[in-house]
Enzyme design. Structure first.
Site, PDB file in Angstrom:
ATOM      1  N   ASP A 177       3.158  -3.620   8.043  1.00 14.84           N
ATOM      2  CA  ASP A 177       1.601  -3.460   7.665  1.00 14.84           C
ATOM      3  C   ASP A 177       0.519  -3.870   8.243  1.00 14.84           C
ATOM      4  O   ASP A 177       0.581  -5.411   7.046  1.00 14.84           O
ATOM      5  CB  ASP A 177       1.954  -3.458   6.220  1.00 14.84           C
ATOM      6  CG  ASP A 177       0.507  -1.744   6.723  1.00 14.84           C
ATOM      7  OD1 ASP A 177       0.108  -2.174   7.066  1.00 14.84           O
ATOM      8  OD2 ASP A 177       1.010  -1.607   5.211  1.00 14.84           O
TER       9      ASP A 177
ATOM     10  N   LYS B 113     -10.541  -0.205  10.628  1.00 16.00           N
ATOM     11  CA  LYS B 113     -10.593  -1.700   9.581  1.00 16.00           C
ATOM     12  C   LYS B 113     -11.364  -2.481  10.800  1.00 16.00           C
ATOM     13  O   LYS B 113     -11.488  -3.952  10.069  1.00 16.00           O
ATOM     14  CB  LYS B 113      -8.838  -1.736   9.068  1.00 16.00           C
ATOM     15  CG  LYS B 113      -9.583  -0.706   7.606  1.00 16.00           C
ATOM     16  CD  LYS B 113      -8.306  -0.824   7.254  1.00 16.00           C
ATOM     17  CE  LYS B 113      -7.260   0.233   6.378  1.00 16.00           C
ATOM     18  NZ  LYS B 113      -8.145  -0.196   5.223  1.00 16.00           N
TER      19      LYS B 113
ATOM     20  N   GLN C 186      -4.414  -5.204   6.670  1.00 14.59           N
ATOM     21  CA  GLN C 186      -5.104  -5.565   6.725  1.00 14.59           C
ATOM     22  C   GLN C 186      -4.934  -7.061   7.092  1.00 14.59           C
ATOM     23  O   GLN C 186      -5.826  -8.056   6.814  1.00 14.59           O
ATOM     24  CB  GLN C 186      -5.239  -5.846   5.175  1.00 14.59           C
ATOM     25  CG  GLN C 186      -5.813  -4.935   4.120  1.00 14.59           C
ATOM     26  CD  GLN C 186      -7.098  -4.294   4.116  1.00 14.59           C
ATOM     27  OE1 GLN C 186      -8.033  -5.044   4.736  1.00 14.59           O
ATOM     28  NE2 GLN C 186      -6.940  -3.337   3.696  1.00 14.59           N
TER      29      GLN C 186
ATOM     30  N   CYS D  41      -4.832   2.598  -3.875  1.00 18.54           N
ATOM     31  CA  CYS D  41      -3.269   3.012  -2.638  1.00 18.54           C
ATOM     32  C   CYS D  41      -2.268   1.915  -3.581  1.00 18.54           C
ATOM     33  O   CYS D  41      -2.023   1.661  -2.365  1.00 18.54           O
ATOM     34  CB  CYS D  41      -3.838   2.810  -1.647  1.00 18.54           C
ATOM     35  SG  CYS D  41      -4.317   4.138  -1.318  1.00 18.54           S
TER      36      CYS D  41
ATOM     37  N   HIS E 184       1.070  -0.944   0.091  1.00 17.96           N
ATOM     38  CA  HIS E 184       0.059   0.310  -0.270  1.00 17.96           C
ATOM     39  C   HIS E 184       0.559   1.130   0.161  1.00 17.96           C
ATOM     40  O   HIS E 184       2.011   0.895   0.211  1.00 17.96           O
ATOM     41  CB  HIS E 184      -0.845  -0.122   1.304  1.00 17.96           C
ATOM     42  CG  HIS E 184      -1.726   1.185   1.344  1.00 17.96           C
ATOM     43  ND1 HIS E 184      -1.656   2.314   1.720  1.00 17.96           N
ATOM     44  CD2 HIS E 184      -3.110   1.054   1.122  1.00 17.96           C
ATOM     45  CE1 HIS E 184      -2.731   2.829   2.230  1.00 17.96           C
ATOM     46  NE2 HIS E 184      -4.057   2.072   1.623  1.00 17.96           N
TER      47      HIS E 184
HETATM   48  N1  PMP Z   1      -2.021  -0.445   4.414  1.00 15.90           N
HETATM   49  C1  PMP Z   1      -2.785  -1.314   3.895  1.00 15.90           C
HETATM   50  C2  PMP Z   1      -2.535  -2.588   3.388  1.00 15.90           C
HETATM   51  C3  PMP Z   1      -4.000  -0.452   3.773  1.00 15.90           C
HETATM   52  O1  PMP Z   1      -5.250  -1.355   3.256  1.00 15.90           O
HETATM   53  C4  PMP Z   1      -4.671   0.671   4.097  1.00 15.90           C
HETATM   54  C5  PMP Z   1      -5.467   1.084   3.932  1.00 15.90           C
HETATM   55  N2  PMP Z   1      -6.564   0.390   2.991  1.00 15.90           N
HETATM   56  C6  PMP Z   1      -3.237   1.383   4.740  1.00 15.90           C
HETATM   57  C7  PMP Z   1      -2.126   0.866   4.667  1.00 15.90           C
HETATM   58  C8  PMP Z   1      -3.771   2.755   5.160  1.00 15.90           C
HETATM   59  O2  PMP Z   1      -4.508   2.849   6.491  1.00 15.90           O
HETATM   60  P1  PMP Z   1      -5.298   3.998   6.891  1.00 15.90           P
HETATM   61  O3  PMP Z   1      -5.423   4.318   5.718  1.00 15.90           O
HETATM   62  O4  PMP Z   1      -6.001   4.153   8.477  1.00 15.90           O
HETATM   63  O5  PMP Z   1      -3.566   5.046   7.644  1.00 15.90           O
END
Ligand code: PMP
Length: 407
Positions: free
Chosen positions: A198, A224, A201, A362, A121
Site C-alpha cells: 500500500d 495525495k 503514503q 481509518c 489503513h
Molecule cells: N492506505 C493508506 C496508508 C492511506 O493513508 C489511505 C488514505 N488515507 C488509503 C490507503 C486509502 O486511499 P484512498 O482513500 O485514496 O483510496
C-alpha cells in the site's frame, strides 16, 4: 528546494482561514494542487474532452493519447517494466480491492494464510478480512514493536510456507513508520507468497522503484500527490495480472461478447471497465511532471526535516504524547494532548487557520493498540515550511492554555 517559489504554484495556500493565514497540515488526507494540474485539466475540458479508445475522430484521438501518455508517465514514475503493468483505478482503495478480489479470492483456500500488520489503513485490512472469510484462509498479524515499527525477525516467524499473500503499508498514515517492504518482499517470496504494498503514503513523498522493491502489487492515489481525486494506480507484475480475472466487467474491457460468454481485452485494459477518469489522468500526468521536476529525493529530505523539527518542538510541550518512531519516517506526526480530545484540539487549531486531522485515521485496530480512541495528526508536503511547524507548536500551546491546566 525554493519553498516560496513552490508555494506560489498552489493558489489555495494563499488565503486566510478564520482570520489567519492558512497552515495546511492535512496532506496525509489529501494534498493541494498546483496551477499546472488545475490548468491541464481545464485545457482538457476546454479543448479536447472526448471519450477514449472509442471514436476515431480527432478529439477522441487526442484524449486517448493523453490518457495513454499518462500511463507511460506513471510507468516511468514507479519504474515499472511495461505499461501493461500500470492499471488506472479510482484510488488506492479500489486498487487494493482489485488485488483482494481478483487475486486473493482466486488463490486462497482453507489452510492458507494472509499476513498483514496492525498499522494498516482499513483499505489494506478489510479487503483481506473479507477475502479470508470468503475462502476460509486465516488472517495473521506481524506484531508491532513499542515504537510502532516491525521487526524482520517477527516477519520471518509470521510468514511461513502457508502464507500466500503479505500485504503492508510502505509508510503508515498514522505513525509515519517506513516499513522495510523490500526485505519483507524477499521473505514473502522465499515462502512462495506474493507481496502487496500500500503505497498511498509513500509514492507522493519518496522515489519509488517497484522493480527494486520487487513487490508484486503496489497501490497509490493521485489526490495525495498533487493530482486530482478520482484516480489511482495499481501496479502489478504482468505474469500475475495475466492470470487474474477482471475485478469489474462491462464496457471497454472486453474483446468479444456473446450472449452467454465473453472474452477480455489484453492488459492493462482488462482491468479498466467503463469510462475511465480521463481528465483525472491528464491531471495526474501533470502532477507527476511537477513532482519529478522538484525531485522526489528533495521532497523526501524536506519533509523528513519538517517532521524532525516538529518532533523536536512538540516534544517540548508538557502533556503531549507523540506516537511512532523517531527515525526512518515520513512527514507525518501524530499526537495527543493529555486531557484534551483530539477533535477539540483540532477545532481550536482551526480557529487559528491550522488544518490538522483528528480521529482514528481509518486505523481503528491501531488506535486500540495505542490505547486511544483518536489522535491529532499533522502531515507535511513539499510546500510546508518550518515557520508553519512553529505555528503548529504555538497553536498547541495556546490550545493548552484555552483548555486550562489539564495536567
Ligand atoms: N492506505 C493508506 C496508508 C492511506 O493513508 C489511505 C488514505 N488515507 C488509503 C490507503 C486509502 O486511499 P484512498 O482513500 O485514496 O483510496
Amino acid at each position: 528546494m525554493d519553498i516560496e517559489t513552490i508555494r506560489e504554484q498552489f493558489p489555495i495556500l494563499h488565503q486566510e482561514v478564520n482570520g489567519a493565514p492558512l497552515v495546511y497540515l492535512d496532506n496525509g488526507a489529501t494534498s493541494q494542487k498546483p496551477k499546472a494540474v488545475i490548468e491541464a485539466m481545464e485545457r482538457y475540458y476546454k479543448e479536447y474532452n472526448s471519450n477514449i479508445h472509442r471514436g476515431v475522430h480527432t478529439l477522441g484521438t487526442l484524449a486517448t493519447d493523453a490518457y495513454e501518455g499518462a500511463r507511460e508517465k506513471v510507468r516511468r514514475f514507479i519504474n515499472a517494466g511495461s505499461t501493461e503493468e500500470v492499471i488506472f483505478t479510482r484510488g488506492t482503495t479500489t486498487a487494493l480491492n482489485t488485488v483482494a478480489y481478483s487475486y486473493g479470492r482466486a488463490n486462497l483456500k482453507e489452510g492458507d494464510e494472509v499476513v498483514i500488520t496492525p498499522m494498516e489503513h482499513h483499505a489494506n485490512l478489510i479487503p483481506w478480512q473479507q477475502a479470508c472469510k470468503a475462502t476460509g484462509a486465516t488472517l495473521k498479524y506481524i506484531p508491532l514493536q513499542s515504537d510502532g515499527t516491525i521487526d524482520l525477525d517477527d516477519v520471518r516467524k509470521t510468514v511461513t510456507p502457508r502464507t500466500k499473500i503479505v500485504a503492508m503499508a510502505h509508510a503508515s498514515n498514522v505513525l509515519g513508520t517506513i516499513n522495510p517492504v523490500k526485505e519483507v518482499a524477499k521473505i514473502a517470496h522465499e515462502n512462495g507468497a506474493v507481496m502487496v504494498v500500500d503505497g498511498a503514503q509513500s509514492a507522493p513523498h519518496m522515489k519509488i522503484d517497484v522493480r527494486d522493491l520487487d513487490c508484486d502489487f503496489y497501490a497509490f492515489s493521485s489526490h495525495k500527490m498533487a493530482g486530482p481525486t478520482g484516480i489511482g494506480v495499481l501496479y502489478g507484475k504482468k505474469a500475475l495480472l495475466e492470470n487474474m480475472e477482471p475485478f469489474e466487467t462491462g464496457g471497454e474491457m472486453i474483446d468479444f461478447v456473446d450472449l452467454y460468454d465473453s472474452t477480455w481485452k489484453e492488459l492493462p485494459w482488462k482491468f479498466e471497465a467503463g469510462t475511465m477518469p480521463i481528465a483525472e489522468a491528464v491531471g495526474l500526468a501533470s502532477a507527476i511532471d511537477f513532482l519529478t521536476e522538484v525531485g522526489l529525493e528533495n521532497i523526501h529530505v524536506h519533509e523528513t526535516e519538517l517532521a524532525r523539527y516538529a518532533l523536536e518542538l512538540l516534544s517540548d510541550i508538557d502533556g503531549i504524547e507523540i506516537y511512532g518512531p523517531m527515525e526512518n519516517r515520513v512527514g507525518i506526526v501524530t499526537f495527543n494532548l493529555k486531557g484534551v480530545h483530539a477533535h477539540d484540539l483540532s477545532t481550536i487549531l482551526d480557529t487559528m487557520g491550522i488544518a490538522v486531522r483528528a480521529g482514528h485515521h481509518c486505523c481503528q485496530p491501531l488506535m486500540r493498540w495505542l490505547g486511544v480512541s483518536a489522535t491529532a495528526r499533522a502531515s507535511f508536503y513539499l510546500y510546508n515550511t518550518k515557520a508553519e511547524v512553529e505555528k503548529l507548536a504555538d497553536g498547541i500551546r495556546k490550545a493548552k492554555e484555552y483548555f486550562g491546566d489539564v495536567l
